[in-house]
Design an enzyme around this catalytic site. Structure first.
Site, PDB file in Angstrom:
ATOM      1  N   GLY A  87      12.413  -5.462 -11.022  1.00 39.31           N
ATOM      2  CA  GLY A  87      10.859  -5.878 -11.809  1.00 39.31           C
ATOM      3  C   GLY A  87      10.167  -6.006 -12.558  1.00 39.31           C
ATOM      4  O   GLY A  87      11.074  -6.521 -13.815  1.00 39.31           O
ATOM      5  N   GLN A  88       8.845  -6.561 -13.025  1.00 36.86           N
ATOM      6  CA  GLN A  88       8.533  -7.524 -13.916  1.00 36.86           C
ATOM      7  C   GLN A  88       8.419  -6.626 -15.021  1.00 36.86           C
ATOM      8  O   GLN A  88       9.571  -7.403 -16.085  1.00 36.86           O
ATOM      9  CB  GLN A  88       7.355  -8.329 -13.741  1.00 36.86           C
ATOM     10  CG  GLN A  88       6.246  -7.129 -13.056  1.00 36.86           C
ATOM     11  CD  GLN A  88       4.892  -7.902 -12.927  1.00 36.86           C
ATOM     12  OE1 GLN A  88       4.543  -8.515 -13.780  1.00 36.86           O
ATOM     13  NE2 GLN A  88       3.741  -7.485 -12.766  1.00 36.86           N
ATOM     14  N   ASP A 145      18.998   3.833  -6.142  1.00 36.75           N
ATOM     15  CA  ASP A 145      17.551   4.317  -5.331  1.00 36.75           C
ATOM     16  C   ASP A 145      16.922   5.451  -5.525  1.00 36.75           C
ATOM     17  O   ASP A 145      17.643   6.338  -5.389  1.00 36.75           O
ATOM     18  CB  ASP A 145      17.972   4.167  -3.498  1.00 36.75           C
ATOM     19  CG  ASP A 145      16.604   4.289  -2.364  1.00 36.75           C
ATOM     20  OD1 ASP A 145      15.695   5.098  -3.983  1.00 36.75           O
ATOM     21  OD2 ASP A 145      16.752   4.589  -1.778  1.00 36.75           O
ATOM     22  N   ALA A 176       9.002   1.089  -8.795  1.00 37.90           N
ATOM     23  CA  ALA A 176       7.371   2.136  -7.601  1.00 37.90           C
ATOM     24  C   ALA A 176       6.801   1.226  -6.568  1.00 37.90           C
ATOM     25  O   ALA A 176       8.162  -0.270  -6.316  1.00 37.90           O
ATOM     26  CB  ALA A 176       6.667   1.297  -8.927  1.00 37.90           C
ATOM     27  N   THR A 192      -0.324   3.748 -13.500  1.00 30.35           N
ATOM     28  CA  THR A 192      -1.665   3.180 -13.733  1.00 30.35           C
ATOM     29  C   THR A 192      -3.018   3.646 -13.808  1.00 30.35           C
ATOM     30  O   THR A 192      -3.502   4.788 -13.498  1.00 30.35           O
ATOM     31  CB  THR A 192      -1.078   2.198 -12.406  1.00 30.35           C
ATOM     32  OG1 THR A 192      -2.341   1.870 -11.733  1.00 30.35           O
ATOM     33  CG2 THR A 192      -1.212   3.360 -11.208  1.00 30.35           C
ATOM     34  N   TYR A 201      -2.144   2.969  -3.088  1.00 27.36           N
ATOM     35  CA  TYR A 201      -1.288   3.347  -3.506  1.00 27.36           C
ATOM     36  C   TYR A 201      -1.600   4.645  -4.757  1.00 27.36           C
ATOM     37  O   TYR A 201      -0.801   5.478  -5.696  1.00 27.36           O
ATOM     38  CB  TYR A 201      -1.063   1.945  -4.218  1.00 27.36           C
ATOM     39  CG  TYR A 201      -1.106   1.334  -6.163  1.00 27.36           C
ATOM     40  CD1 TYR A 201       0.824   1.629  -6.164  1.00 27.36           C
ATOM     41  CD2 TYR A 201      -1.760   1.254  -7.133  1.00 27.36           C
ATOM     42  CE1 TYR A 201       0.709   1.588  -7.317  1.00 27.36           C
ATOM     43  CE2 TYR A 201      -0.733   1.229  -7.921  1.00 27.36           C
ATOM     44  CZ  TYR A 201       0.163   0.624  -8.150  1.00 27.36           C
ATOM     45  OH  TYR A 201       1.189   0.465  -9.586  1.00 27.36           O
ATOM     46  N   LYS A 255       0.837   7.829  -7.299  1.00 22.08           N
ATOM     47  CA  LYS A 255       0.251   7.160  -8.020  1.00 22.08           C
ATOM     48  C   LYS A 255       0.571   8.578  -9.102  1.00 22.08           C
ATOM     49  O   LYS A 255       0.772   9.744  -9.779  1.00 22.08           O
ATOM     50  CB  LYS A 255       0.206   5.706  -9.205  1.00 22.08           C
ATOM     51  CG  LYS A 255       0.884   4.981  -8.145  1.00 22.08           C
ATOM     52  CD  LYS A 255       2.698   4.728  -8.753  1.00 22.08           C
ATOM     53  CE  LYS A 255       2.574   4.517 -10.677  1.00 22.08           C
ATOM     54  NZ  LYS A 255       4.071   3.999 -10.573  1.00 22.08           N
ATOM     55  N   TRP A 307      -3.576  -3.827 -15.098  1.00 24.60           N
ATOM     56  CA  TRP A 307      -2.941  -5.846 -14.850  1.00 24.60           C
ATOM     57  C   TRP A 307      -2.109  -6.520 -15.286  1.00 24.60           C
ATOM     58  O   TRP A 307      -1.718  -7.089 -15.864  1.00 24.60           O
ATOM     59  CB  TRP A 307      -4.660  -6.055 -15.142  1.00 24.60           C
ATOM     60  CG  TRP A 307      -5.352  -5.885 -14.243  1.00 24.60           C
ATOM     61  CD1 TRP A 307      -5.860  -4.152 -13.716  1.00 24.60           C
ATOM     62  CD2 TRP A 307      -6.645  -6.680 -13.827  1.00 24.60           C
ATOM     63  NE1 TRP A 307      -7.106  -4.449 -12.807  1.00 24.60           N
ATOM     64  CE2 TRP A 307      -8.080  -5.759 -13.422  1.00 24.60           C
ATOM     65  CE3 TRP A 307      -7.195  -7.934 -14.953  1.00 24.60           C
ATOM     66  CZ2 TRP A 307      -9.420  -6.537 -12.960  1.00 24.60           C
ATOM     67  CZ3 TRP A 307      -8.337  -8.619 -14.739  1.00 24.60           C
ATOM     68  CH2 TRP A 307      -9.079  -7.671 -13.977  1.00 24.60           C
TER      69      TRP A 307
HETATM   70  N1  LIG Z   1       2.724  -4.376 -11.301  1.00 22.65           N
HETATM   71  C1  LIG Z   1       0.896  -4.307 -12.147  1.00 22.65           C
HETATM   72  O1  LIG Z   1      -0.058  -4.582 -12.225  1.00 22.65           O
HETATM   73  C2  LIG Z   1       0.844  -2.598 -12.451  1.00 22.65           C
HETATM   74  C3  LIG Z   1      -0.823  -2.025 -13.314  1.00 22.65           C
HETATM   75  C4  LIG Z   1      -0.567  -0.899 -13.346  1.00 22.65           C
HETATM   76  C5  LIG Z   1       0.664  -0.011 -13.608  1.00 22.65           C
HETATM   77  N2  LIG Z   1       1.885  -0.406 -12.563  1.00 22.65           N
HETATM   78  C6  LIG Z   1       2.656  -0.126 -12.994  1.00 22.65           C
HETATM   79  O2  LIG Z   1       3.691   0.038 -13.896  1.00 22.65           O
HETATM   80  C7  LIG Z   1       5.262   0.339 -13.393  1.00 22.65           C
HETATM   81  C8  LIG Z   1       6.207  -1.459 -13.238  1.00 22.65           C
HETATM   82  O3  LIG Z   1       5.492  -2.163 -12.695  1.00 22.65           O
HETATM   83  P1  LIG Z   1       5.975  -3.627 -12.314  1.00 22.65           P
HETATM   84  O4  LIG Z   1       5.228  -4.743 -11.921  1.00 22.65           O
HETATM   85  O5  LIG Z   1       6.642  -4.047 -13.378  1.00 22.65           O
HETATM   86  O6  LIG Z   1       6.460  -3.650 -10.647  1.00 22.65           O
HETATM   87  P2  LIG Z   1       7.513  -3.997  -9.673  1.00 22.65           P
HETATM   88  O7  LIG Z   1       8.088  -5.705 -10.408  1.00 22.65           O
HETATM   89  O8  LIG Z   1       6.974  -4.463  -7.838  1.00 22.65           O
HETATM   90  O9  LIG Z   1       8.409  -3.755  -9.894  1.00 22.65           O
HETATM   91  C9  LIG Z   1       9.300  -2.073  -9.638  1.00 22.65           C
HETATM   92  C10 LIG Z   1      10.896  -2.656  -9.407  1.00 22.65           C
HETATM   93  O10 LIG Z   1      10.481  -1.051  -8.321  1.00 22.65           O
HETATM   94  C11 LIG Z   1      11.799  -1.534  -7.242  1.00 22.65           C
HETATM   95  N3  LIG Z   1      11.960  -0.551  -6.207  1.00 22.65           N
HETATM   96  C12 LIG Z   1      11.165   0.325  -5.364  1.00 22.65           C
HETATM   97  N4  LIG Z   1      11.766   1.499  -4.287  1.00 22.65           N
HETATM   98  C13 LIG Z   1      12.183   1.544  -5.502  1.00 22.65           C
HETATM   99  C14 LIG Z   1      13.726   2.690  -4.967  1.00 22.65           C
HETATM  100  N5  LIG Z   1      13.780   3.949  -4.386  1.00 22.65           N
HETATM  101  N6  LIG Z   1      14.408   3.017  -6.584  1.00 22.65           N
HETATM  102  C15 LIG Z   1      14.702   1.897  -7.068  1.00 22.65           C
HETATM  103  N7  LIG Z   1      13.846   0.737  -7.228  1.00 22.65           N
HETATM  104  C16 LIG Z   1      13.303   0.896  -6.772  1.00 22.65           C
HETATM  105  C17 LIG Z   1      11.395  -2.868  -6.748  1.00 22.65           C
HETATM  106  O11 LIG Z   1      12.181  -3.403  -5.743  1.00 22.65           O
HETATM  107  P3  LIG Z   1      12.180  -3.606  -4.769  1.00 22.65           P
HETATM  108  O12 LIG Z   1      10.732  -4.701  -5.083  1.00 22.65           O
HETATM  109  O13 LIG Z   1      13.071  -4.089  -3.992  1.00 22.65           O
HETATM  110  O14 LIG Z   1      10.606  -3.235  -3.735  1.00 22.65           O
HETATM  111  C18 LIG Z   1      10.641  -3.636  -7.999  1.00 22.65           C
HETATM  112  O15 LIG Z   1      12.098  -4.793  -8.236  1.00 22.65           O
HETATM  113  C19 LIG Z   1       5.498   0.671 -12.270  1.00 22.65           C
HETATM  114  O16 LIG Z   1       5.035   1.987 -12.128  1.00 22.65           O
HETATM  115  C20 LIG Z   1       3.706   0.497 -11.678  1.00 22.65           C
HETATM  116  O17 LIG Z   1       3.457   1.375 -10.653  1.00 22.65           O
HETATM  117  C21 LIG Z   1       2.321  -1.677 -12.350  1.00 22.65           C
END
Ligand SMILES: NC(=O)c1ccc[n+]([C@@H]2O[C@H](COP(=O)([O-])OP(=O)(O)OC[C@H]3O[C@@H](n4cnc5c(N)ncnc54)[C@H](OP(=O)(O)O)[C@@H]3O)[C@@H](O)[C@H]2O)c1
Length: 296
Positions: free
Chosen positions: A12-13, A47, A71, A112, A136, A140, A162
């Site tokens: 993920g990012q 996983d 996530a 989040t 969501y 969380k 964000w």
């Molecule tokens: N994005 C936002 O704006 C935001 C804002 C506030 C907080 N957050 C939190 O910040 C954290 C990082 O977010 P991010 O933006 O980096 O999220 P992301 O880019 O969606 O990355 C999440 C990663 O988790 C993987 N994943 C999903 N199910 C899984 C499983 N069962 N086992 C192992 N990996 C799994 C996903 O793979 P697939 O894509 O292949 O499913 C994806 O690569 C998360 O906890 C998120 O809730 C994000």
């Protein structure tokens, strides 16, 4: 022997930004005390809904820290896939916490701003009452509570908001894709938050890890975001100016852009606690956005 740090959800990012930093640490461009080694595990390698797999991965690799970046982050999709969102954002965090507790592993879990309903006009503190208004956010929050109940040693929760980077699909990469194709884009102007560059958060995590032994026995929550606030409309305009993209941005109310999940209208996070306790420095969001776009 090295101290091994497992990064889950490494595809993920945030996981990708940690991997990028990991390279810089290896080349001594970013400092992390000698002796730490990252293990990056994307979903295909680990996983997190499979407790047995977590258990054997952590034993085999002598893991001392887990940074949980995995996530289910598709906020609208979570409304119709609540069981899946719950399995990843809540039950899998419980599995990770149980394994962490059993093997004396410290967890850094990411959460989040969407645990808040956004009805307050003040910046949210860590002690404020949560009240998520979508699936969501609810899942969380359940994940946070599971980790706090199990309480592995030296573990913390970092809530952020964000999040964007040049990796993956997020608001910034969507604007960079759509902007050059369109003359005008309508973007909501009544949701306010703090855009946060995932690389800044990754650096903060790396800075915090060696200090975790100082953390209290409870699983404390910390808020981390870039400083300043804006609407999505203002964020879009700033992206187009910084990236020199010629696209008009039209402000619209959320009511003109219906989504399955309700979003908080004001989810700015108060960040004094993480700054004071870990000496983390936070930059202004426009500055961080420009440094992200410098790599574009
Ligand atoms: N994005 C936002 O704006 C935001 C804002 C506030 C907080 N957050 C939190 O910040 C954290 C990082 O977010 P991010 O933006 O980096 O999220 P992301 O880019 O969606 O990355 C999440 C990663 O988790 C993987 N994943 C999903 N199910 C899984 C499983 N069962 N086992 C192992 N990996 C799994 C996903 O793979 P697939 O894509 O292949 O499913 C994806 O690569 C998360 O906890 C998120 O809730 C994000």
């Amino acid at each position: 022997m090295s101290t091994n740090i497992l990064v889950t959800g490494a595809g993920g990012q945030l996981g990708s930004e940690l991997r990028y930093l990991g390279e810089d640490i290896r080349k001594n461009k970013v400092s992390l005390s000698a002796g730490y080694a990252f293990i990056f595990a994307d979903k295909s390698r680990l996983d997190i809904t499979d407790k047995g797999a977590i258990e054997s991965f952590c034993s085999t690799n002598s893991v001392s820290y887990i940074i949980n970046c995995a996530a289910f982050t598709a906020v609208d999709k979570a409304e119709s896939e609540a069981d899946k969102a719950n399995a990843i954002n809540h039950l899998a965090v419980k599995h990770l916490a149980e394994v962490a507790k059993k093997h004396d592993i410290a967890m850094i879990h990411i959460s989040t701003d969407y645990v808040f309903d956004g009805d307050s006009k003040q910046a949210y503190k860590e002690t404020d009452i949560t009240h998520p208004n979508n699936v969501y956010g609810k899942t969380k929050r359940l994940g946070e509570q599971a980790l706090q109940d199990i309480s592995p040693p030296n573990s913390i929760i970092i809530r952020t908001s964000w999040l964007y980077s040049l990796f993956g699909s997020n608001f910034l990469t969507t604007m960079l894709r759509l902007g050059p194709e369109r003359e005008q884009l309508n973007v909501v102007n009544d949701q306010i938050g703090s855009p946060t560059y995932a690389r800044d958060l990754a650096r903060a995590i790396v800075q915090i890890i060696p200090q975790l032994k100082r953390a209290s026995q409870e699983v404390e929550i910390y808020h981390y975001s870039n400083q300043g606030q804006c609407s999505w409309y203002e964020f879009a305009k700033a992206i187009f100016v910084a990236a020199d993209i010629d696209c008009r941005v039209q402000p619209i109310p959320s009511s003109d852009y219906p989504t399955s999940a309700k979003r908080p209208s004001h989810s700015v996070l108060a960040t004094a606690k993480i700054e004071q306790e870990f000496g983390v420095e936070l930059s202004q969001w426009p500055q961080s956005m420009k440094s992200c776009l410098a790599h574009y």
